[in-house]
Design a protein around this motif. Structure first.
Motif, PDB file in Angstrom:
ATOM      1  N   ALA A  47     -12.243  11.516  57.053  1.00  0.00           N
ATOM      2  CA  ALA A  47     -13.092  10.568  56.325  1.00  0.00           C
ATOM      3  C   ALA A  47     -13.241  10.985  54.868  1.00  0.00           C
ATOM      4  N   TYR A  48     -13.370  12.277  54.614  1.00  0.00           N
ATOM      5  CA  TYR A  48     -13.516  12.776  53.244  1.00  0.00           C
ATOM      6  C   TYR A  48     -12.273  12.462  52.418  1.00  0.00           C
ATOM      7  N   LEU A  49     -11.090  12.589  53.027  1.00  0.00           N
ATOM      8  CA  LEU A  49      -9.838  12.353  52.305  1.00  0.00           C
ATOM      9  C   LEU A  49      -9.560  10.867  52.107  1.00  0.00           C
ATOM     10  N   VAL A  50     -10.154  10.012  52.943  1.00  0.00           N
ATOM     11  CA  VAL A  50      -9.952   8.567  52.780  1.00  0.00           C
ATOM     12  C   VAL A  50     -10.431   8.108  51.407  1.00  0.00           C
ATOM     13  N   ARG A  51     -11.370   8.823  50.794  1.00  0.00           N
ATOM     14  CA  ARG A  51     -11.884   8.427  49.485  1.00  0.00           C
ATOM     15  C   ARG A  51     -10.799   8.413  48.422  1.00  0.00           C
ATOM     16  N   GLY A  52      -9.718   9.193  48.641  1.00  0.00           N
ATOM     17  CA  GLY A  52      -8.602   9.187  47.703  1.00  0.00           C
ATOM     18  C   GLY A  52      -8.789  10.068  46.490  1.00  0.00           C
ATOM     19  N   LEU A  53      -9.840  10.898  46.460  1.00  0.00           N
ATOM     20  CA  LEU A  53     -10.066  11.783  45.321  1.00  0.00           C
ATOM     21  C   LEU A  53      -9.213  13.043  45.464  1.00  0.00           C
ATOM     22  N   PRO A  54      -8.700  13.587  44.355  1.00  0.00           N
ATOM     23  CA  PRO A  54      -7.903  14.819  44.454  1.00  0.00           C
ATOM     24  C   PRO A  54      -8.730  15.948  45.052  1.00  0.00           C
ATOM     25  N   THR A  55      -8.230  16.531  46.139  1.00  0.00           N
ATOM     26  CA  THR A  55      -8.974  17.568  46.847  1.00  0.00           C
ATOM     27  C   THR A  55      -8.005  18.658  47.272  1.00  0.00           C
ATOM     28  N   THR A  56      -8.258  19.883  46.870  1.00  0.00           N
ATOM     29  CA  THR A  56      -7.392  20.993  47.251  1.00  0.00           C
ATOM     30  C   THR A  56      -7.847  21.585  48.582  1.00  0.00           C
ATOM     31  N   ARG A  57      -6.994  22.415  49.151  1.00  0.00           N
ATOM     32  CA  ARG A  57      -7.337  23.060  50.423  1.00  0.00           C
ATOM     33  C   ARG A  57      -8.579  23.947  50.294  1.00  0.00           C
ATOM     34  N   PRO A  58      -8.704  24.778  49.246  1.00  0.00           N
ATOM     35  CA  PRO A  58      -9.947  25.567  49.126  1.00  0.00           C
ATOM     36  C   PRO A  58     -11.195  24.684  49.027  1.00  0.00           C
ATOM     37  N   GLU A  59     -11.094  23.544  48.359  1.00  0.00           N
ATOM     38  CA  GLU A  59     -12.249  22.656  48.260  1.00  0.00           C
ATOM     39  C   GLU A  59     -12.594  22.041  49.609  1.00  0.00           C
ATOM     40  N   LEU A  60     -11.567  21.677  50.380  1.00  0.00           N
ATOM     41  CA  LEU A  60     -11.806  21.168  51.729  1.00  0.00           C
ATOM     42  C   LEU A  60     -12.501  22.219  52.586  1.00  0.00           C
ATOM     43  N   ALA A  61     -11.997  23.445  52.520  1.00  0.00           N
ATOM     44  CA  ALA A  61     -12.583  24.520  53.327  1.00  0.00           C
ATOM     45  C   ALA A  61     -14.035  24.762  52.931  1.00  0.00           C
ATOM     46  N   ALA A  62     -14.318  24.733  51.626  1.00  0.00           N
ATOM     47  CA  ALA A  62     -15.693  24.956  51.163  1.00  0.00           C
ATOM     48  C   ALA A  62     -16.617  23.831  51.599  1.00  0.00           C
ATOM     49  N   MET A  63     -16.104  22.598  51.665  1.00  0.00           N
ATOM     50  CA  MET A  63     -16.928  21.470  52.105  1.00  0.00           C
ATOM     51  C   MET A  63     -17.243  21.569  53.597  1.00  0.00           C
ATOM     52  N   LEU A  64     -16.254  21.972  54.397  1.00  0.00           N
ATOM     53  CA  LEU A  64     -16.432  21.997  55.846  1.00  0.00           C
ATOM     54  C   LEU A  64     -17.207  23.219  56.322  1.00  0.00           C
ATOM     55  N   TRP A  65     -17.062  24.347  55.624  1.00  0.00           N
ATOM     56  CA  TRP A  65     -17.764  25.579  56.023  1.00  0.00           C
ATOM     57  C   TRP A  65     -18.426  26.185  54.794  1.00  0.00           C
ATOM     58  N   PRO A  66     -19.479  25.561  54.283  1.00  0.00           N
ATOM     59  CA  PRO A  66     -20.074  26.020  53.016  1.00  0.00           C
ATOM     60  C   PRO A  66     -20.830  27.330  53.123  1.00  0.00           C
ATOM     61  N   SER A  67     -21.196  27.750  54.335  1.00  0.00           N
ATOM     62  CA  SER A  67     -22.056  28.926  54.472  1.00  0.00           C
ATOM     63  C   SER A  67     -21.292  30.202  54.777  1.00  0.00           C
ATOM     64  N   VAL A  68     -19.967  30.145  54.825  1.00  0.00           N
ATOM     65  CA  VAL A  68     -19.184  31.333  55.159  1.00  0.00           C
ATOM     66  C   VAL A  68     -18.354  31.741  53.944  1.00  0.00           C
ATOM     67  N   PRO A  69     -17.884  32.996  53.894  1.00  0.00           N
ATOM     68  CA  PRO A  69     -17.040  33.409  52.760  1.00  0.00           C
ATOM     69  C   PRO A  69     -15.793  32.526  52.637  1.00  0.00           C
ATOM     70  N   ALA A  70     -15.296  32.426  51.403  1.00  0.00           N
ATOM     71  CA  ALA A  70     -14.166  31.532  51.143  1.00  0.00           C
ATOM     72  C   ALA A  70     -12.942  31.888  51.978  1.00  0.00           C
ATOM     73  N   ALA A  71     -12.681  33.197  52.137  1.00  0.00           N
ATOM     74  CA  ALA A  71     -11.509  33.601  52.921  1.00  0.00           C
ATOM     75  C   ALA A  71     -11.658  33.163  54.377  1.00  0.00           C
ATOM     76  N   THR A  72     -12.863  33.297  54.937  1.00  0.00           N
ATOM     77  CA  THR A  72     -13.095  32.868  56.324  1.00  0.00           C
ATOM     78  C   THR A  72     -12.977  31.361  56.450  1.00  0.00           C
ATOM     79  N   ALA A  73     -13.511  30.636  55.472  1.00  0.00           N
ATOM     80  CA  ALA A  73     -13.399  29.179  55.499  1.00  0.00           C
ATOM     81  C   ALA A  73     -11.938  28.740  55.430  1.00  0.00           C
ATOM     82  N   GLY A  74     -11.129  29.424  54.602  1.00  0.00           N
ATOM     83  CA  GLY A  74      -9.713  29.090  54.526  1.00  0.00           C
ATOM     84  C   GLY A  74      -9.004  29.324  55.857  1.00  0.00           C
ATOM     85  N   ALA A  75      -9.340  30.441  56.533  1.00  0.00           N
ATOM     86  CA  ALA A  75      -8.738  30.713  57.848  1.00  0.00           C
ATOM     87  C   ALA A  75      -9.178  29.665  58.867  1.00  0.00           C
ATOM     88  N   ASN A  76     -10.451  29.266  58.820  1.00  0.00           N
ATOM     89  CA  ASN A  76     -10.931  28.209  59.723  1.00  0.00           C
ATOM     90  C   ASN A  76     -10.164  26.912  59.512  1.00  0.00           C
TER      91      ASN A  76
END
Length: 636
Positions: A47-76
């Protein structure tokens, strides 16, 4: 750092044909072999990507898991994408053309929201789209972290508006073709979707009457009266009441089927962007002083108060300029904001060529995004060289949303403003940055203070318009029927916030009977703070805030420290002002937060021996009744 190709979504132009994403309703994914069971975060990501806005993988990870370290969010994120690929039988629903580029939905994926957009614009037939339209991700409530910026609420509001426009378009088409039975079905679906819409109710009443069913037409009117009373404490407007009276006294033959249901007229240009900049003489002089002193300017103010308009107008008065912006979700990822701004600049100026050495460092930086934040001098120099190349020939760069900027990018910005350009590089671009003070903006506040102490920057506070300036702005719009009483009512509703003023006028231009509604943008700004207040003081904290707002600060309740602090912050941002606490739009947001809470407890008396008094019952939209008279006058 080499990367594992398995971590990157495959690039396949033919990966998604035969796959359908249905977001209008509960949210479903269908493949060639039937439905695919999705995890919550997988559905949220799509649903987030349907908006069509440029979104990188780190930004996606930060949106989905905002409370965990960036490296852990990327692995998730990598593990979640792998599970999604397996659930889809090896098909890829995402594509990423470059490792450091944005992620998007794969071509060929069929998305109902895109069909709705095209049908509402008249670019394609509606088909059976209305028969399957429901609320966007109906029944799915995201926690505060996943929807911290209100993106889902904004998508829902946009989808509701498109459903409304499609209903209007389809009604007009079917009535012109004489297909009244089919038009009746469209009007019924519209009324079910918007029970308090008088435009929808009049359309359905007119169709029932045209088909000879007077009792059904009057039943629609009675149902509308109940919904308006319960939800808004309002009554139907004069146009709707007159239509019901005509059906009641003269019969169905007196009503045309299309009465009251025509397509909405385009908004006047003045409501989209007022021609004049009103009430900003002091701020403009401050910007001129900063310009003359060679300083960067940081414009601070509440959402919708007019920072961006002021910055863009001033920049345009100084020469060639460009506006770019940071976005929510970037703060956990080192240098995400700097890289996004650079991508925006290069997209606006496609002929930009970066020095080869700088390009190599930036590619490595993008690959390492989400890991340790690089701070080496070579990284700053590469970014500075890239920005110099991308802004060559510009006089001013306007940066919006600086409160979303990550700390590493803020440190680079400080380096950039203090850097001496190399010989022959020409005059550096001047910076105007806009930001919203708040709990998450402390790093920006600290940066502005440091740069101010060094004489490199100046902070310009942009507050709410005064009453006189607000009335001057409204008079400059040339809006028909906007007299002194109506202008006063809008001032009480929006409190000198230009965005809220124009939003209310736009809503009334589209649907004159509708009471003003607080926009998702204001709700998204306030929701985290109201949630924090509720977590600290419980439901009583929100009820107390509401009472203080509605009474103009004159209630007998004792305001707890966190409530006083929030009121002070809102006053600092111009959302409440010295002319009177509790503007209508702000109260609507607080009342909406209170509506889902249990009944309040009795309030404590204010420093007296009087026994506790019983509080007034919760009324979710108390101000709607007061605004009813104003919108009736505006409609007339």
């Amino acid at each position: 750092m080499p990367h594992d190709a398995s971590h990157t979504p495959a690039v396949s132009p033919a990966a998604a044909p035969g796959w359908r994403l249905r977001l209008l309703g509960r949210g479903e994914l269908w493949g060639p072999n039937g439905p695919v069971r999705l995890e919550r975060n997988q559905l949220v990501m799509l649903a987030y990507l349907v908006r069509g806005l440029p979104t990188t993988r780190p930004e996606l990870a930060a949106m989905l898991w905002p409370s965990v370290p960036a490296a852990t969010a990327g692995a998730n994120l990598r593990q979640m994408l792998r599970r999604l690929r397996l659930a889809c039988g090896g098909h890829e629903l995402l594509q990423q053309l470059e490792w450091n580029g944005p992620v998007s939905l794969a071509p060929g994926l069929d998305v109902d929201l895109w069909h709705l957009r095209d049908a509402a614009l008249g670019l394609k037939p509606a088909g059976d789209l209305l028969a399957h339209c429901g609320e966007l991700l109906a029944g799915r409530v995201l926690d505060g972290e996943l929807d911290a910026t209100g993106w889902l609420d904004a998508m829902r509001v946009e989808a509701e508006g498109r459903v409304r426009r499609l209903c209007e378009r389809e009604l007009q088409r079917l009535q012109d073709a004489g297909e009244l039975d089919a038009a009746l079905g469209v009007a019924e679906r519209w009324v079910r979707a918007e029970a308090t819409s008088e435009r929808a109710a009049r359309a359905l009443m007119g169709l029932h009457a045209a088909l000879g069913n007077r009792s059904a037409a009057l039943a629609v009117y009675e149902q509308l009266k109940r919904e308006l009373c319960v939800q808004l404490e309002a009554t139907p407007g004069p146009e709707t009441a007159a239509l019901a009276q005509r059906i009641r006294t003269r019969g169905a033959a007196s009503v045309r089927p299309a009465e009251g249901a025509g397509a909405a007229a385009p908004l006047p240009a003045a409501l989209l962007r007022p021609e004049r900049l009103v009430g900003r003489g002091g701020e403009w002089r401050a910007l001129e002083e900063a310009w003359a002193a060679g300083q960067a300017a940081f414009l601070a103010g509440a959402p919708g108060v007019g920072k961006s308009r002021l910055a863009v107008d001033f920049a345009a008065s100084r020469g060639p300029c460009l506006r770019v912006g940071c976005q929510p979700g970037e703060r956990p990822v080192a240098f995400a904001s700097a890289l996004r701004l650079l991508r925006q600049l290069r997209a606006e100026r496609p002929g930009t060529r970066l020095p080869g050495w700088a390009g190599r460092i930036l590619v490595q930086l993008a690959r390492d995004a989400g890991g340790s934040a690089p701070t080496a001098l070579a990284t700053y120099e590469a970014l500075a060289a890239a920005f110099r190349a991308a802004t060559q020939g510009l006089q001013v760069l306007v940066v919006d949303g600086l409160e979303h900027c990550d700390d590493a990018s803020l440190a680079f910005l400080e380096y950039l403003l203090g850097e001496r350009p190399p010989p022959g590089a020409g005059e550096p671009v001047r910076l105007l940055a806009c930001w919203t003070p708040g709990a998450g903006a402390a790093p920006v506040q600290a940066l502005v203070a440091r740069l101010g102490a060094q004489g490199q920057a100046r902070e310009v506070r942009v507050g709410a318009l005064s009453r006189a300036a607000t009335l001057e702005l409204l008079a400059s719009l040339g809006h028909p029927g906007l007299g002194a009483a109506q202008a006063e009512a809008l001032w009480r509703y929006a409190g000198g916030n230009p965005f809220l003023l124009l939003q209310a006028l736009r809503e009334q231009a589209r649907e004159p009977e509708a009471s003003p509604c607080a926009p998702a943008r204001l709700q998204a700004h306030l929701q985290p703070r109201l949630a924090a207040l509720g977590a600290e003081l419980g439901s009583e904290g929100l009820h107390l805030l509401r009472e203080l707002l509605e009474s103009g600060g004159r209630s007998g309740a004792v305001a707890a420290g966190p409530v006083r602090a929030l009121l002070a912050a809102l006053a600092e941002e111009g959302l409440v002002g010295p002319e009177g606490l509790g503007h209508g739009a702000l109260c609507q947001v607080v009342e909406a937060a209170c509506a889902a809470l249990p009944p309040r407890l009795p309030l404590l008396p204010a420093a007296s021996d009087a026994p506790p008094r019983a509080a007034a019952p919760l009324r979710p939209a108390r101000r709607a009744g007061k605004l009813q008279g104003a919108r009736t006058q505006l409609a007339g």
